[in-house]
Design an enzyme around this catalytic site. Structure first.
Site, mmCIF file in Angstrom:
data_model
loop_
_atom_site.group_PDB
_atom_site.id
_atom_site.type_symbol
_atom_site.label_atom_id
_atom_site.label_comp_id
_atom_site.label_asym_id
_atom_site.label_seq_id
_atom_site.Cartn_x
_atom_site.Cartn_y
_atom_site.Cartn_z
ATOM 1 N N MET A 82 42.497 44.983 43.699
ATOM 2 C CA MET A 82 41.534 44.361 44.615
ATOM 3 C C MET A 82 42.211 43.381 45.594
ATOM 4 S SD MET A 82 38.558 43.564 41.810
ATOM 5 C CE MET A 82 37.390 42.818 42.927
ATOM 6 N N HIS A 83 41.467 42.989 46.593
ATOM 7 C CA HIS A 83 41.726 41.829 47.470
ATOM 8 C C HIS A 83 42.913 41.934 48.435
ATOM 9 C CE1 HIS A 83 39.060 39.954 44.548
ATOM 10 N NE2 HIS A 83 39.968 39.983 43.615
ATOM 11 N N ASP A 240 39.321 48.092 41.149
ATOM 12 C CA ASP A 240 39.818 48.602 39.859
ATOM 13 C C ASP A 240 39.004 48.113 38.667
ATOM 14 O OD1 ASP A 240 40.842 45.995 39.964
ATOM 15 O OD2 ASP A 240 42.917 46.584 39.588
HETATM 16 O O1 LIG Z 1 42.592 40.215 41.409
HETATM 17 C C1 LIG Z 1 42.110 40.952 40.577
HETATM 18 C C2 LIG Z 1 40.646 40.963 40.330
HETATM 19 O O2 LIG Z 1 39.951 39.971 41.033
HETATM 20 C C3 LIG Z 1 43.013 41.895 39.809
HETATM 21 O O3 LIG Z 1 42.383 42.383 38.672
HETATM 22 C C4 LIG Z 1 43.487 43.005 40.702
HETATM 23 O O4 LIG Z 1 42.380 43.848 40.970
HETATM 24 C C5 LIG Z 1 44.699 43.743 40.174
HETATM 25 O O5 LIG Z 1 44.539 44.415 39.002
HETATM 26 P P1 LIG Z 1 45.660 45.146 38.088
HETATM 27 O O6 LIG Z 1 46.722 45.697 38.953
HETATM 28 O O7 LIG Z 1 46.123 44.162 37.092
HETATM 29 O O8 LIG Z 1 44.848 46.241 37.421
#
Ligand SMILES: O=C(CO)[C@@H](O)[C@H](O)COP(=O)(O)O
Ligand SMILES: Nc1ncnc2c1ncn2[C@@H]1O[C@H](COP(=O)(O)OP(=O)(O)O)[C@@H](O)[C@H]1O
Length: 502
Positions: A82-83, A240
């Site tokens: 995300m983000h 995700d």
């Molecule tokens: O910043 C967040 C949720 O707000 C993280 O959960 C990212 O979405 C990355 O996830 P992974 O690579 O650890 O699955």
């Protein structure tokens, strides 16, 4: 003829592509790793081209090595880290490396957002401005790289960029759009008020779509590049954690997700859009139409373990290193670890805090340190569980996903620390499964996610808490919970001594 959907899980450490049939069986999986660029403490970037190449290599391997016929792939969808900010120019060319979710350079911009919009910001976005979110990253580029900003015409999130390269069409789904903190969650529209407050042209915001909406078909140029067929439909996909929740069967409020990827996440399905965690927890649109979820994020969950292995146990295999923690004890013989090695998000939103080992003793062995890392990560998850308890949220089952769910020992530690039943999946790849389920529902193979989950989601082993261990962990967690306050000032004083260039 066989029919398949592909679930593309665009993670932080790797992209994993799963091919699933209509019976919900995983017929083949391929993955491809890519690096993180960490040029300064607090910086974390990736090259969007690496995501496209990694995804394409994984798809090519599914076709060539696993003999999935392109004409049998009916649909593709995504789960995306995300983000992360991807900036495109007028020709949709990438302007700079993507600034990722775990990049914490934007504290100044977060304070500016707070000063300008205060509680109105939380009312609109249902979230506090935190360093990891996309808007502060945009403001950082605007302030620090004006030449780049002046060329920027569109912004996307990681999986949206890969989808754009597959289809030639720009778009973003609601579950990921919430994480930009530019969305008015109640209205389901980009927020004019926020764009106006920070002088961001509304035209930079891509068209919104639901996760299950069609984003078109594979373009002829991507078909040549990847070997895919142009009839294959491509669906919006999800953040995700939203996809992970779908893939883990978290479809009702009595179930909570625990995900150990690079980050760590404790997530709860929410039916009521007015629930208020005052921005301490994130609140996001779900991949499931008209529903929501809340979550708390540990920035360095799997990342802590990777760091430990890389730094102190590079000759051990991952499995052996994690299993060696069984040689230590509950509480790692009096050693505590806090996983704040890249700062923290929840419950302590603090980009400057850093991790610690407390109680190091001359008798401690490497196995105690491994155990302390495993336990410290789960203690940080317990902090989030406690917020749900304080808000009187009832749940009885925790479903564990992510790379960390590969370890039976770590799953038992989760059950003991949460003092709850922990259930694993037969395949730990919840987000990839969720992505495939989005394509399956988008194609109309199933009426809704509930019906799809009955076919696709398979629970594995159940881990029940050991009452003696749960009691000890409850006491240890109370000690752990003091470490943040006691090390906050020390972390601040050490800021000036942190390494500048890696
Ligand atoms: O910043 C967040 C949720 O707000 C993280 O959960 C990212 O979405 C990355 O996830 P992974 O690579 O650890 O699955
Ligand atoms: N055998 C293992 N046992 C426990 N944890 C593991 C194992 N292998 C990998 N991990 C953890 O899983 C994490 C990767 O999980 P994954 O869900 O693939 O992450 P991401 O989606 O962020 O790329 C790694 O950071 C690592 O700490």
């Amino acid at each position: 003829m066989n029919e398949y959907v592909l679930g593309v899980d665009l993670g932080t450490s790797a992209v994993k592509v799963s091919a699933m049939n209509r019976d919900g069986e995983i017929v083949a999986q391929q993955s491809f790793d890519y690096p993180l660029i960490q040029s300064h403490p607090g910086y974390s970037e990736q090259n969007p081209e690496d995501w496209v190449s990694g995804t394409t290599v994984a798809i090519v391997r599914l076709i060539l090595d696993d003999h999935i016929k392109p004409e049998e792939i009916s649909g593709i969808s995504f789960s995306g880290q995300m983000h992360g900010l991807v900036l495109l120019d007028a020709n949709n060319q990438v302007l700079r490396p993507a600034i990722l979710w775990n990049d914490t350079r934007t504290s100044k911009q977060c304070r500016e957002i707070e000063a300008k919009l205060g509680s109105k910001f939380v009312d609109i976005t249902k979230n506090k401005p935190l360093e990891g979110f996309t808007l502060p990253k945009m403001l950082w580029v605007k302030e620090n790289e004006p030449d780049i900003w002046s060329q920027a015409k569109t912004f996307l999130l990681p999986k949206d960029y890969v989808r754009y390269r597959m289809t030639g069409k720009l778009g973003m789904d609601y579950s990921d759009a919430t994480g930009t903190v530019l969305l008015d969650v109640k209205d389901g529209q980009w927020s004019q008020a926020i764009c106006d407050a920070f002088d961001i042209p509304m035209s930079m915001c891509p068209p919104l779509m639901r996760s299950i909406d069609s984003a078109g078909t594979v373009s002829s140029s991507y078909a040549v590049f990847s070997g895919l067929d142009t009839h294959t439909k491509v669906f919006g996909g999800a953040a995700d954690n939203a996809a992970g929740a779908v893939g883990a069967g978290i479809l009702s409020p009595n179930m909570v997700l625990s995900s150990i990827g690079t980050s760590g996440v404790v997530l709860k399905y929410e039916e009521d859009p007015t629930v208020d965690y005052h921005g301490v927890l994130q609140f996001e649109d779900h991949a499931i139409p008209d529903s929501y979820y809340s979550m708390g994020v540990t920035l360095a969950a799997g990342y802590s373990l990777n760091w430990f292995k890389r730094t102190f146990a590079s000759d051990d295999s991952f499995d052996d290193m994690v299993a060696s923690a069984a040689e230590s004890t509950v509480g790692a013989n009096g050693l505590l670890y806090t996983p704040y090695i890249v700062g923290e998000r929840a419950p302590h939103a603090d980009a400057d805090i850093r991790g610690s080992f407390t109680g190091v003793d001359g008798t401690h062995k490497k196995t105690d340190f491994v155990r302390a890392v495993l336990e410290g990560i789960i203690f940080s998850f317990k902090d989030i569980m406690d917020i749900y308890d304080e808000n009187d949220k009832q749940f009885d089952t925790v479903v564990a996903i992510g790379g960390g769910a590969k370890s039976p020992l770590w799953l038992q530690i989760q059950a003991d620390i949460f003092n709850k039943k922990v259930v694993s999946l037969t395949n730990e790849q919840g987000p990839g499964m969720g992505a495939a389920m989005i394509a399956a529902v988008g194609l109309g193979w199933f009426k809704n996610f509930q019906e799809c989950a009955e076919k696709f989601v398979h629970f594995g082993k159940t881990y029940l808490p050991n009452p003696d261990n749960a009691k000890k962990y409850d006491q240890l967690h109370q000690i752990y919970a003091q470490v943040y306050d006691q090390t906050k000032g020390i972390s601040q004083q050490l800021l000036a001594y942190r390494r500048e260039n890696n």
